[in-house]
Design a protein around this motif. Structure first.
Motif, PDB file in Angstrom:
ATOM      1  N   ALA A 126       0.931  -1.357   0.103  1.00  0.00           N
ATOM      2  CA  ALA A 126      -0.132  -0.092  -0.067  1.00  0.00           C
ATOM      3  C   ALA A 126       0.825   1.269  -0.115  1.00  0.00           C
ATOM      4  CB  ALA A 126      -0.893  -0.098   1.094  1.00  0.00           C
ATOM      5  N   VAL A 127       1.972   1.238   0.725  1.00  0.00           N
ATOM      6  CA  VAL A 127       2.738   2.407   0.574  1.00  0.00           C
ATOM      7  C   VAL A 127       3.342   2.727  -0.711  1.00  0.00           C
ATOM      8  CG1 VAL A 127       4.912   3.162   1.542  1.00  0.00           C
ATOM      9  CG2 VAL A 127       3.207   2.166   3.226  1.00  0.00           C
ATOM     10  N   ASP A 184      -3.743   7.863   2.358  1.00  0.00           N
ATOM     11  CA  ASP A 184      -4.021   8.005   1.160  1.00  0.00           C
ATOM     12  C   ASP A 184      -4.947   7.013   0.624  1.00  0.00           C
ATOM     13  OD1 ASP A 184      -2.836   9.249  -1.407  1.00  0.00           O
ATOM     14  OD2 ASP A 184      -2.775   7.297  -1.904  1.00  0.00           O
ATOM     15  N   ARG A 185      -5.228   6.911  -0.479  1.00  0.00           N
ATOM     16  CA  ARG A 185      -6.435   5.809  -0.772  1.00  0.00           C
ATOM     17  C   ARG A 185      -5.927   4.517  -0.916  1.00  0.00           C
ATOM     18  NH1 ARG A 185      -7.960   6.366  -7.262  1.00  0.00           N
ATOM     19  NH2 ARG A 185      -6.097   5.634  -7.228  1.00  0.00           N
ATOM     20  N   ALA A 186      -4.458   4.334  -0.953  1.00  0.00           N
ATOM     21  CA  ALA A 186      -4.114   2.704  -0.938  1.00  0.00           C
ATOM     22  C   ALA A 186      -4.028   2.212   0.513  1.00  0.00           C
ATOM     23  CB  ALA A 186      -2.355   2.942  -1.530  1.00  0.00           C
ATOM     24  N   LEU A 187      -3.825   3.237   1.461  1.00  0.00           N
ATOM     25  CA  LEU A 187      -3.939   2.793   2.890  1.00  0.00           C
ATOM     26  C   LEU A 187      -5.165   2.491   3.181  1.00  0.00           C
ATOM     27  CD1 LEU A 187      -1.126   5.295   4.381  1.00  0.00           C
ATOM     28  CD2 LEU A 187      -0.900   2.860   3.826  1.00  0.00           C
ATOM     29  N   ARG A 188      -6.322   3.687   2.901  1.00  0.00           N
ATOM     30  CA  ARG A 188      -7.385   3.325   3.090  1.00  0.00           C
ATOM     31  C   ARG A 188      -8.000   1.726   2.682  1.00  0.00           C
ATOM     32  NH1 ARG A 188      -8.283   8.477   1.435  1.00  0.00           N
ATOM     33  NH2 ARG A 188      -9.109   8.002  -0.351  1.00  0.00           N
ATOM     34  N   SER A 189      -7.460   1.398   1.362  1.00  0.00           N
ATOM     35  CA  SER A 189      -8.017   0.189   0.893  1.00  0.00           C
ATOM     36  C   SER A 189      -7.337  -0.918   1.748  1.00  0.00           C
ATOM     37  CB  SER A 189      -7.476  -0.009  -0.520  1.00  0.00           C
ATOM     38  OG  SER A 189      -7.887  -1.275  -1.202  1.00  0.00           O
ATOM     39  N   PHE A 190      -6.038  -0.641   2.428  1.00  0.00           N
ATOM     40  CA  PHE A 190      -5.440  -1.707   3.156  1.00  0.00           C
ATOM     41  C   PHE A 190      -6.144  -1.931   4.369  1.00  0.00           C
ATOM     42  CE2 PHE A 190      -2.488  -2.040   6.830  1.00  0.00           C
ATOM     43  CZ  PHE A 190      -1.980  -3.281   6.725  1.00  0.00           C
ATOM     44  N   VAL A 191      -6.998  -0.944   4.907  1.00  0.00           N
ATOM     45  CA  VAL A 191      -7.513  -0.816   6.082  1.00  0.00           C
ATOM     46  C   VAL A 191      -8.972  -1.625   6.097  1.00  0.00           C
ATOM     47  CG1 VAL A 191      -8.833   0.421   7.665  1.00  0.00           C
ATOM     48  CG2 VAL A 191      -6.566   1.262   7.372  1.00  0.00           C
TER      49      VAL A 191
END
Length: 595
Positions: free
Chosen positions: A238-239, A466-473
């Protein structure tokens, strides 16, 4: 005799002679009675006599053959189904055996260690005449260890044929020993195995949904623990996507570039022209393929049909079909590293000095360690030759992978230069600075086992991430209980991954249709693998490369090459049980050898 040959104490030695290179020992059992193996009754009525020949361990490097004259008795028990029976010498003979127990244990040990032709050659040097097939049969004849009640399990999948056939390894996390192999990685198989082996309290796994469902059905009371390495790996992915979205922040500002002698803005454009020209082609191709795959998929075409039409691999088509947005694919396409990145400062310096010959520059960077082709250098220099402007000789901007490593690595493990570049990058990019803070907070939760703080961290990501981190969550919330347990309990899938690595290594060196069957039998699994032949061994890759596949698969054993490499590889699969610490549970070797 008791000290040198303890297994011959129960017989009378009638004579010892040497015939050729073989030592032959004539013997006969003591006593005048025999015990029936069926009813355990004694009998003294002799039916007949015959001679048995038993191979024994070598003496002084010479093979030993025991000529044992045994008797056949009548069974006097009326209810016994056996009318006659042959007597057995305790510690020396077994029914229908042509080897002594000591020699049988030695043959099994050789089969576990090297197997195949290499084992047969070793046995010959030890004075034991045994064939390659016999060694494999001795390993397969070993009894499976009993699987008792295991409180903490670890499960993970491994590839028999990558992308097509997979199996599952079941590990006892307390002893770190494999206890079983499953024929696939489906939830039904895992659930069935757990129901057959009750008592499991904790199961360590990766984040695969099939395993989560199988554990929920087969052991509903067990605590599922998500592996921390997989959690950190998913966070790093995600990072990387976040860094890619903010790739423009990685470039050095105009002030820093100007300090190295660049005068005009046109030079800045030429400095990035080569990489943009190459990356642009890749991005354009990715967009075109994504559009074509999505269009054909919307028409109802299968993955295989799309692959045949577009001349793409099925896995590539599947990846393009699953990506709803092309940006998901461009994350890797745009961040792909080049072998030339490390040598670009040297090329810039030499180009500034007036050397524009691509062949000469290629020879120079090859001496510095460049492993690519001269065509890559030509493509990089092609957009610059028409302008003939000086290029900046300053170090290139950090790549996406470098920036991701700086953000996910422990601050103490960064060098002074990396720390300086990271601080400058975070000053240029507030979004990456926020990402760095969130990553550090998650690292503290994971290292200090503060799973109770995970909810607050996910709330911060929803607000600032960010969007990728929110997807990870979002993925964490789907598996929240297992993730919380993984960040709280001390269990981890590290031992499972270690054994999976060994199996992958052995699997890469072997080929043939009986791979899973062979692994199943040598590790001790009781699961019957449908459709796999049991009469053939496994042939390592690279052995007999000029021979057709059908001929290689028809060989009854392990490597036939006389090269040292094939000899060393010949026992890899056969030693799985031994190296995975299963031999001590099922092999009678220590007792048989008096160890």
């Amino acid at each position: 005799m008791r000290a040198l040959l303890p297994h011959l104490v129960g017989v009378v030695i009638a004579g010892v002679r040497r015939v050729g290179s073989t030592i032959r020992i004539a013997a006969e059992p003591q006593g005048d009675r025999g015990r029936c193996p069926g009813c355990d009754g004694e009998s003294a009525r002799v039916h007949s006599r015959y001679r048995r020949q038993l191979a024994d361990t070598a003496i002084g490097g010479h093979p030993v053959m025991i000529d044992l004259r045994v008797r056949r008795f009548f069974c006097d028990t009326i209810d016994c189904t056996a009318k006659t029976f042959a007597e057995q010498a305790p510690g020396l003979t077994r029914s229908r055996s042509r080897r002594t127990p000591v020699l049988g244990a030695m043959v099994t040990a050789i089969g576990l260690a090297v197997a195949g032709r290499a084992g047969a050659r070793l046995a010959t040097r030890l004075g034991v005449a045994v064939g390659r097939d016999t060694l494999l049969r001795a390993v397969r004849a070993m009894t499976d260890p009993e699987i008792g009640e295991v409180s903490v399990l670890g499960i993970d999948d491994f590839a028999i044929r990558r992308g097509h056939v997979y199996g599952t390894l079941v590990l006892d996390m307390v002893t770190s020993k494999p206890i079983d192999l499953l024929a696939d990685r489906t939830s039904d198989t895992v659930a069935t195995w757990l129901k057959e082996h009750p008592g499991t309290e904790v199961v360590c796994r990766d984040r695969a949904g099939a395993y989560a469902e199988g554990i929920r059905i087969g052991a509903p009371d067990a605590v599922q623990v998500a592996d921390r390495w997989h959690l950190w790996h998913n966070l790093a992915e995600a990072v990387e996507k976040t860094v890619t979205r903010h790739r423009a922040d990685l470039r050095l500002p105009d002030q820093e570039v100007g300090q190295v002698g660049v005068v005009t803005a046109r030079v800045d454009e030429n400095a990035d022209a080569a990489s943009e020209w190459i990356d642009g082609r890749l991005v354009t191709r990715t967009r075109e393929r994504h559009s074509a795959v999505r269009q054909l998929a919307s028409q109802g075409m299968s993955i295989s049909a799309i692959g045949r039409k577009l001349s793409l691999d099925r896995r590539t088509v599947r990846r393009f079909a699953r990506a709803t947005e092309v940006e998901e694919l461009l994350t890797k396409a745009e961040s792909r590293a080049s072998l030339l990145d490390e040598f670009k400062p040297h090329l810039h310096e030499r180009f500034n000095a007036g050397c524009t010959d691509a062949a000469r520059l290629t020879r120079e960077i090859v001496e510095l360690g460049y492993r690519g082709s001269d065509k890559t250098v030509r493509r990089y220099l092609q957009p610059l030759r028409s302008a003939l402007n000086s290029l900046p000789s300053a170090p290139a901007a950090p790549s996406v992978r470098q920036a991701t490593g700086w953000l996910t690595r422990h601050p103490d493990r960064l060098s002074t230069d990396e720390r300086t570049e990271l601080e400058a990058l975070l000053e240029r990019s507030p979004a990456l600075a926020t990402t760095r803070d969130l990553v550090h907070d998650f690292a503290e939760i994971m290292s200090e086992r503060r799973g109770s703080d995970l909810g607050a961290w996910m709330a911060d990501v929803d607000t600032k991430g960010d969007r990728a981190l929110r997807s990870f969550v979002t993925g964490l919330r789907r598996d929240l209980d297992a993730v919380t347990a993984g960040l709280t309990l001390p269990y981890s899938s590290g031992p499972v991954e270690g054994h999976i690595t060994r199996i992958i290594l052995w699997n890469l060196t072997c080929q043939g249709h009986s791979r899973l069957r062979w692994l199943t039998e040598t590790i001790g699994s009781r699961v019957a693998v449908a459709g796999t032949p049991i009469s053939r061994g496994v042939v390592p890759v690279g052995v007999g490369t000029s021979i057709s596949r059908s001929r290689r698969l028809s060989r009854a054993v392990w490597p036939s090459s006389t090269a040292a490499r094939s000899s060393s590889l010949s026992g890899i699969a056969a030693s799985i049980r031994c190296r995975l610490s299963l031999a001590s549970n099922s092999c009678p070797l220590p007792d048989a050898l008096g160890a």
